[in-house]
Design a protein around this motif. Sequence first.
Motif, PDB file in Angstrom:
ATOM      1  N   TYR A   1      -6.196   4.554  -4.495  1.00  0.00           N
ATOM      2  CA  TYR A   1      -4.935   3.915  -4.870  1.00  0.00           C
ATOM      3  C   TYR A   1      -3.708   4.958  -5.451  1.00  0.00           C
ATOM      4  CZ  TYR A   1      -7.695  -0.375  -3.943  1.00  0.00           C
ATOM      5  OH  TYR A   1      -8.365  -1.097  -3.400  1.00  0.00           O
ATOM      6  N   SER A   2      -2.709   4.626  -5.407  1.00  0.00           N
ATOM      7  CA  SER A   2      -1.741   5.407  -6.076  1.00  0.00           C
ATOM      8  C   SER A   2      -1.121   4.731  -7.317  1.00  0.00           C
ATOM      9  CB  SER A   2      -0.488   5.667  -5.142  1.00  0.00           C
ATOM     10  OG  SER A   2       0.015   4.364  -5.226  1.00  0.00           O
TER      11      SER A   2
ATOM     12  N   HIS B   1      -3.033  -3.162 -12.181  1.00  0.00           N
ATOM     13  CA  HIS B   1      -2.830  -3.326 -10.821  1.00  0.00           C
ATOM     14  C   HIS B   1      -4.064  -3.993 -10.354  1.00  0.00           C
ATOM     15  CE1 HIS B   1       0.723  -0.571 -10.509  1.00  0.00           C
ATOM     16  NE2 HIS B   1       0.031  -0.061 -11.684  1.00  0.00           N
TER      17      HIS B   1
ATOM     18  N   LYS C   1     -11.509   2.801  -1.231  1.00  0.00           N
ATOM     19  CA  LYS C   1     -10.231   2.877  -1.110  1.00  0.00           C
ATOM     20  C   LYS C   1      -9.722   3.536  -2.344  1.00  0.00           C
ATOM     21  CE  LYS C   1      -7.692  -0.558   0.684  1.00  0.00           C
ATOM     22  NZ  LYS C   1      -7.050  -1.911   0.590  1.00  0.00           N
TER      23      LYS C   1
ATOM     24  N   PRO D   1       0.902  -1.256  -0.171  1.00  0.00           N
ATOM     25  CA  PRO D   1       0.021   0.024   0.027  1.00  0.00           C
ATOM     26  C   PRO D   1       0.774   1.357   0.185  1.00  0.00           C
ATOM     27  CG  PRO D   1      -0.637  -1.633   1.817  1.00  0.00           C
ATOM     28  CD  PRO D   1       0.453  -2.022   1.186  1.00  0.00           C
ATOM     29  N   PRO D   2       0.287   2.243  -0.522  1.00  0.00           N
ATOM     30  CA  PRO D   2      -1.092   2.486  -1.281  1.00  0.00           C
ATOM     31  C   PRO D   2      -1.103   1.866  -2.524  1.00  0.00           C
ATOM     32  CG  PRO D   2       0.475   4.425  -1.494  1.00  0.00           C
ATOM     33  CD  PRO D   2       1.132   3.622  -0.847  1.00  0.00           C
ATOM     34  N   GLU D   3      -0.285   1.150  -3.054  1.00  0.00           N
ATOM     35  CA  GLU D   3      -0.576   0.755  -4.333  1.00  0.00           C
ATOM     36  C   GLU D   3      -1.387  -0.824  -4.242  1.00  0.00           C
ATOM     37  OE1 GLU D   3       2.459  -0.186  -7.198  1.00  0.00           O
ATOM     38  OE2 GLU D   3       3.995   1.059  -5.869  1.00  0.00           O
ATOM     39  N   PRO D   4      -2.246  -1.091  -5.125  1.00  0.00           N
ATOM     40  CA  PRO D   4      -2.833  -2.382  -4.943  1.00  0.00           C
ATOM     41  C   PRO D   4      -2.078  -3.511  -4.829  1.00  0.00           C
ATOM     42  CG  PRO D   4      -3.561  -1.004  -6.926  1.00  0.00           C
ATOM     43  CD  PRO D   4      -2.347  -0.254  -6.475  1.00  0.00           C
TER      44      PRO D   4
ATOM     45  N   GLU E   1      -6.329  -5.338  -6.757  1.00  0.00           N
ATOM     46  CA  GLU E   1      -6.312  -5.430  -5.486  1.00  0.00           C
ATOM     47  C   GLU E   1      -7.109  -6.792  -5.278  1.00  0.00           C
ATOM     48  OE1 GLU E   1      -6.918  -4.260  -1.553  1.00  0.00           O
ATOM     49  OE2 GLU E   1      -5.317  -3.584  -3.264  1.00  0.00           O
TER      50      GLU E   1
ATOM     51  N   VAL F   1      -6.736  -0.149 -12.114  1.00  0.00           N
ATOM     52  CA  VAL F   1      -6.813  -1.105 -11.098  1.00  0.00           C
ATOM     53  C   VAL F   1      -8.026  -1.930 -11.375  1.00  0.00           C
ATOM     54  CG1 VAL F   1      -7.118  -1.328  -8.622  1.00  0.00           C
ATOM     55  CG2 VAL F   1      -5.856   0.470  -9.587  1.00  0.00           C
TER      56      VAL F   1
END
Length: 165
Positions: free
Chosen positions: A110-111, A52, A108, A37-40, A54, A115
């Motif tokens: 994400y950065s 990406h 959520k 995190p903050p990436e999936p 999640e 996604v």
Amino acid sequence: MLPEKNRLEIGALTQFSLALEKELGAGRFSFKELRKPPEPDGLCLLDGSPLHVEVGHVYGTQSDVKQLLGRTGKSAASQNQKSLSAMVPLDTRLLVPLNKLLAEKATKIYSASPVWLLIRSAFPLWEQDDFMTHRSNILVPEAHPFKQIWLLCGAQASAGVLRLA
């Protein structure tokens, strides 16, 4: 050894990759690595471009979670918890946690982009046909950060996938 969460994510993404071969064709989607995190959770490739993903899991009731993840000792489900869980109708037992997870993931940020959301069902009493039968009861929030939402209908790729959004 990797933490359980990471092993579950790798397993879900690997099985999803295999299941997508039937949907998209061989070699179009592949899992590359886990992210933090903050990436999936996972970095994948779709037709050679970064994607990406999640990852979330649904198991049924808390008692089901403990049993399916092999909890023992004080972490194991008590006989009373198992009995109470067995009295919950199967559709409620799985759809309530699934819809709760979808609602939680929808909030959520994400950065990374794009996604996808992958939810793997580890509940052995439901199959793809059951999810299809109850599709109208699976509540995907209108607002969410995902380009696509997929449900892996069992622990293995052979269980099949459903695109929810």
